[in-house]
Design a protein around this motif. Structure first.
Motif, short mmCIF file in Angstrom:
data_model
loop_
_atom_site.label_atom_id
_atom_site.label_comp_id
_atom_site.label_asym_id
_atom_site.label_seq_id
_atom_site.Cartn_x
_atom_site.Cartn_y
_atom_site.Cartn_z
N SER A 1 0.82 -1.22 0.00
CA SER A 1 0.00 0.00 0.00
C SER A 1 0.85 1.26 0.00
O SER A 1 0.46 2.28 -0.57
CB SER A 1 -0.94 0.00 1.22
N GLN A 2 2.04 1.18 0.60
CA GLN A 2 2.90 2.35 0.68
C GLN A 2 3.46 2.76 -0.69
O GLN A 2 3.88 3.90 -0.87
CB GLN A 2 4.05 2.09 1.66
N PHE A 3 3.45 1.82 -1.65
CA PHE A 3 3.83 2.17 -3.03
C PHE A 3 3.03 3.38 -3.49
O PHE A 3 3.55 4.25 -4.20
CB PHE A 3 3.51 1.02 -4.00
N PHE A 4 1.75 3.41 -3.11
CA PHE A 4 0.80 4.36 -3.68
C PHE A 4 0.50 5.53 -2.75
O PHE A 4 -0.39 6.33 -3.02
CB PHE A 4 -0.49 3.61 -4.04
N ILE A 5 1.26 5.59 -1.65
CA ILE A 5 1.05 6.67 -0.68
C ILE A 5 2.32 7.50 -0.50
O ILE A 5 2.27 8.74 -0.62
CB ILE A 5 0.61 6.09 0.69
N CYS A 6 3.45 6.85 -0.26
CA CYS A 6 4.66 7.64 0.04
C CYS A 6 5.92 6.99 -0.53
O CYS A 6 6.77 6.48 0.22
CB CYS A 6 4.81 7.84 1.54
N PRO A 7 6.05 6.93 -1.87
CA PRO A 7 7.28 6.37 -2.46
C PRO A 7 8.49 7.21 -2.08
O PRO A 7 8.38 8.43 -1.89
CB PRO A 7 7.00 6.42 -3.97
N LEU A 8 9.65 6.57 -1.98
CA LEU A 8 10.85 7.24 -1.49
C LEU A 8 11.58 8.01 -2.57
O LEU A 8 12.02 9.14 -2.35
CB LEU A 8 11.79 6.20 -0.88
N PHE A 9 11.74 7.41 -3.74
CA PHE A 9 12.49 8.00 -4.85
C PHE A 9 13.90 8.41 -4.39
O PHE A 9 14.32 9.57 -4.56
CB PHE A 9 11.76 9.20 -5.46
N ASP A 10 14.62 7.45 -3.84
CA ASP A 10 15.97 7.68 -3.37
C ASP A 10 16.89 8.02 -4.56
O ASP A 10 16.87 7.32 -5.57
CB ASP A 10 16.49 6.43 -2.67
N PRO A 11 17.69 9.10 -4.46
CA PRO A 11 18.55 9.51 -5.59
C PRO A 11 19.48 8.40 -6.07
O PRO A 11 19.70 8.26 -7.28
CB PRO A 11 19.32 10.69 -5.01
N LYS A 12 20.04 7.61 -5.16
CA LYS A 12 20.93 6.53 -5.57
C LYS A 12 20.17 5.46 -6.35
O LYS A 12 20.66 4.91 -7.34
CB LYS A 12 21.61 5.92 -4.35
#
Length: 926
Positions: free
Chosen positions: A115-126
């Motif tokens: 569920s967290q995929f669709f709420i708060c993805p991280l998109f970490d620069p690395k």
């Protein structure tokens, strides 16, 4: 209410969250795994013009951490795989779909993480930087894919303002920072605009009661943003006036001779219940006497034809008629077009043939009422996607509804079947110098269809004998169901009939209510078991000619769902017939008599020979790793030959040699058959005796052994020179015994190794997009492969990284906790103990057991018993023995590259393929 198949005993519940998320829950008490899928009504069309491929890139990025779950231990794919599950996703033009399954015990934890995929993805620069490389590798992997090359050209001849015209995969050139806006900002922007609850559909299948599933959804998915602040814009027309009435010539890499007549017809997207296009597909695509294809064949113009729908842009829907030509010449193309438009004119003069639509409707109704169970992961993925297109009550039955023919649509469709509305694609490997497509670098040309060509096409030249498609005699008159006895124990196959050269196995279907059946017939042919490539290639030539010769006569049976397949094996051929049981026995007799009494002309011989030679020659354009897989399976089995060997042998075959071969083909045979379905024992006995009687004039012979050649103890290396630029490396580890214990160790080793290979070689080392490991048995001999295909690394670099990983794998195993070890082991056990969900799966499983001489039909159970005994310390020792000192098996290193490979590994005996074949030919296991 959701309309379900009468055989579907699962409970369904649909509702919406306050944020607008559309949800379907499925309670399936008997399922061993739970499954979840989320479908988003956004895809490639939603890419901004200056960041093409961002939708696909975002799909990848959502697996690489969220704000709540971002540690190395939180990796979603590994979390699922360690708990007997799988996960994946895909992006298309207008949708994105995520799905996974997992052992029932872990569904709550998995749903929370998902569920967290669709709420708060991280998109970490690395992670962004790493995944840019992987996306580009995925793009480069398909540069030589003929379908993608064709689509790339097709996009050059549509409205450039329509998003279909754009590049969709993403690459190092499109997924970059622009105008000071970072890729991370781009991801957030796309996510905020498109990943909102009003565009999402969630489906969950679990053993949990519906109320418990609802509690999970309410708790974990309510945080999804409700709506986007960006207004949805309507799409422009896909085809402008100048995009119709054109010829598109495409230069292929393979030797292809194909034309595709594409007519944009009115869209049926809003009228899915009618499915009027199926009527056109049936009358253009049928293969019986008097059909379009039969006329083209009689004139020597074409060898095959398919007809069906293509891209539906909600205004128009492509109708494609794809024709394989005998010759790629302007005259041939014009003659084919002339026959096609004569056929169209013939159809326009005929009255509507309602029996065609009614036949399709009845088969669709039968298919829905007899709907076989799917794997949970496939089922939820399908349903979440269909929620985008169908009314909720129709998400299951929507594919099968045929309400009534839309006569107004049909009239408009016939009006559209004219040269002025045609997009004609011509595919061949002839040189084209006009233009190069931008992304897949395909030479092509686009020109207007001339008035002279249109006149030529519409002017009758041939005396054509078209006939209307008649009512299908093979369609069951009424639907029957296999009556199952409750609490009846599961039956296993038993020998119903046996002679010195015959075994007829039979099993009554006591698991599935569908009135289906499967008949397998394996013929060991003494004339084919000679260890000579020319015999093997002539057998394949015979099969090709036979299938072509009976195509028109057997088309009604095929159209009614009576499918048949004939394939070569190590000692002869196998016939498989499946479908509704009602008329299957009758069709089986007909097919076998056709097989025994077949006669071929010189023209048929030449046509089939050319077709096979072209097909085998085209394998040189396959992916390098696929070429190595093919080489491997042919290398370690007797009476199997590489495509180059078959090509060379067939090139020399004359009609006289083939006729002699054919006369001897069924002279001496051994028969093994398996009959499974709703037939009673006496009915199966009759089917079996009919099979035997058809070959009564053949002499009996013994069954021929299927050998597996054992590799030498010293690791070997063979190299394949290929035409493509990519590099492929395959490491094959072969067990030197055929024991259940070895199978258990090799299976479990792959279960543990597979996620690590993906994580290290792709995620950390970034060797390529196409890589992995797999359990690879050959007959009864266990095996394991680790493979990599790369466009950026040398074979030396790839192999060094593979060896480093395998050398240290036992140390990686030491880091497993007792809980993780048990989860991984139990996951494999669950897979082996999974019951077949359909008669087709059960039949295939049983037939495989018969082939492997598992006459107790417990091969999975015996492996499970061995798995239960394996301890982590024993697996550590086994991995060292296999990967470090070669005492637990033998190793073959296979490489493929565009140039001759240098001897780069001191630990391997470098030899040519012929030398290796000679080396192993006297060392074999049954």
């Amino acid at each position: 209410m959701i309309k379900t198949s009468p055989l579907d005993e699962q409970a369904y519940h649909h509702y919406k969250l306050d944020n607008g998320l559309n949800v379907i829950l499925i309670e399936s008490p008997a399922c061993s795994k739970s499954a979840v899928s989320m479908s988003i009504a956004a895809g490639n069309y939603n890419d901004p013009d200056d960041c093409l491929g961002i939708a696909h890139f975002l799909e990848h990025m959502l697996f690489l951490g969220t704000e709540k779950f971002h540690s190395k231990e939180d990796d979603f794919a590994q979390f699922v795989e360690k708990r007997a599950g799988h996960t994946n996703a895909w992006t298309s033009l207008e949708q994105t779909n995520f799905y996974f399954d997992i052992h029932n015990n872990f569904i709550t934890e998995a749903v929370e993480r998902f569920s967290q995929f669709f709420i708060c993805p991280l998109f970490d620069p690395k992670a962004i930087e790493t995944e840019q490389v992987n996306i580009n590798s995925e793009y480069e992997l398909k540069l030589k894919d003929e379908i993608r090359r064709l689509h790339d050209v097709h996009k050059q001849a549509v409205n450039p303002k329509h998003p279909y015209s754009r590049f969709t995969v993403g690459s190092k050139d499109t997924l970059v920072e622009k105008d000071g806006i970072s890729l991370k900002q781009r991801l957030h922007q796309y996510f905020d605009e498109n990943y909102t609850a009003d565009k999402m559909n969630l489906c969950i299948l679990s053993h949990l009661p519906l109320r418990h599933q609802k509690q999970l959804v309410d708790a974990f998915f309510s945080g999804i943003k409700a709506e986007s602040e960006t207004a949805t814009t309507s799409l422009p027309l896909l085809y402008r006036r100048q995009d119709l009435g054109i010829k598109i010539q495409v230069q292929t890499l393979r030797d292809i001779k194909r034309v595709i007549f594409n007519f944009p017809l009115p869209s049926e997207a809003k009228d899915y219940k009618a499915k009027s296009l199926s009527y056109l597909s049936a009358i253009f695509g049928h293969e019986s006497e008097g059909s379009l294809l039969s006329q083209l064949k009689q004139l020597g113009l074409a060898t095959s034809l398919t007809a069906g729908g293509g891209v539906d842009n909600h205004i128009t829907q492509d109708f494609n008629i794809s024709i394989q030509l005998t010759q790629m010449t302007d005259d041939n193309i014009n003659n084919v077009a002339n026959v096609l438009f004569n056929f169209i004119e013939y159809l326009k003069q005929q009255s509507y043939l309602d029996h065609i639509y009614q036949d399709k409707k009845q088969l669709a109704s039968f298919a829905f009422n007899d709907l076989e169970m799917h794997k949970p992961i496939d089922w939820v993925s399908q349903i979440s996607l269909k929620m985008q297109h169908y009314a909720i009550e129709d998400v299951i039955c929507g594919d099968y509804i045929m309400s009534d023919m839309n006569q107004d649509w049909l009239k408009q469709a016939f009006k559209a079947l004219v040269p002025e509305n045609l997009r004609l694609s011509i595919l061949s490997n002839a040189k084209i110098n006009n233009a190069i497509s931008p992304w897949y670098h395909t030479p092509y040309s686009i020109s207007e269809i001339s008035k002279q060509e249109k006149h030529l096409w519409l002017t009758s030249k041939y005396h054509l004998a078209f006939k209307n498609l008649q009512p299908n005699p093979y369609i069951p008159k009424q639907q029957f169901q296999n009556k199952l006895e409750k609490n009846k124990s599961l039956e296993k196959p038993s020998i119903l009939y046996k002679t010195e050269n015959t075994k007829i196995w039979y099993e009554k279907n006591t698991q599935f209510p569908q009135a289906y059946g499967h008949i397998y017939v394996s013929l060991d042919l003494e004339s084919c078991f000679t260890d000579m490539a020319n015999q093997a290639c002539m057998l394949r030539l015979f099969i090709e000619m036979f299938m072509e010769s009976v195509q028109a006569d057997n088309y009604p049976a095929e159209a009614a769902g009576l499918h048949y397949q004939i394939s070569a094996h190590q000692a002869g051929l196998t016939i498989h017939i499946s479908g509704y049981a009602e008329k299957q026995s009758e069709f089986c007799n007909k097919l076998l008599l056709q097989l025994l009494n077949s006669q071929f002309s010189f023209e048929q011989f030449e046509l089939a020979k050319t077709k096979l030679l072209t097909s085998w020659n085209n394998t040189s354009h396959s992916k390098p790793v696929q070429q190595l897989f093919s080489m491997l399976t042919n290398l370690v089995q007797n009476n199997q030959y590489s495509y180059p060997s078959l090509y060379n042998a067939l090139s020399e075959i004359t009609l006289a040699e083939f006729e002699y071969f054919k006369q001897q083909l069924f002279a001496s045979i051994n028969i093994e058959s398996f009959i499974i379905g709703c037939w009673q024992a006496d009915q199966a006995m009759l089917i079996g005796k009919n099979i035997v009687s058809i070959f009564a004039n053949s002499k009996p012979c013994h069954e021929f052994n299927r050998y597996v050649y054992l590799l030498p103890k010293l690791p070997q290396h063979v190299h394949l020179s290929i035409e493509t630029s990519d590099i492929a490396v395959v490491n094959y580890f072969q067990s030197n015994k055929s024991s259940d214990k070895d199978k258990a160790y090799y299976m479990l080793l792959n279960q543990l190794l597979s996620p690590i290979v993906f994580q290290v070689l792709r995620g950390q080392k970034q060797l390529g997009y196409m890589l992995g490991s797999a359990y690879m048995p050959v007959n009864n001999t266990a095996g394991l492969i680790v493979y990599v295909q790369s466009s950026t690394h040398t074979d030396l670099d790839i192999q060094t990284n593979i060896e480093e990983l395998l050398f240290h794998f036992s140390e990686i195993l030491e880091q497993l906790s007792a809980e993780e070890w048990q989860q991984m082991k139990q996951g494999l056990i669950n897979q082996l103990e999974d019951k077949s969900l359909s008669l087709r799966a059960l039949a295939q499983n049983r037939w495989t057991s018969i082939g492997l001489k598992d006459t107790r039909f417990n091969r999975h159970a015996t492996v499970v018993a061995e798995l239960e005994l394996i301890e982590l310390e024993q697996m550590q020792v086994f991995s060292k023995q296999l990967f470090r000192d070669n005492s637990a098996g033998s190793q073959l290193l296979m490489t493929a590259s565009p140039k001759e490979n240098i001897k780069f590994m001191e630990n391997y005996q470098n030899c040519g393929l012929d030398n290796l074949i000679e080396l192993i030919s006297n060392n074999k296991l049954n």
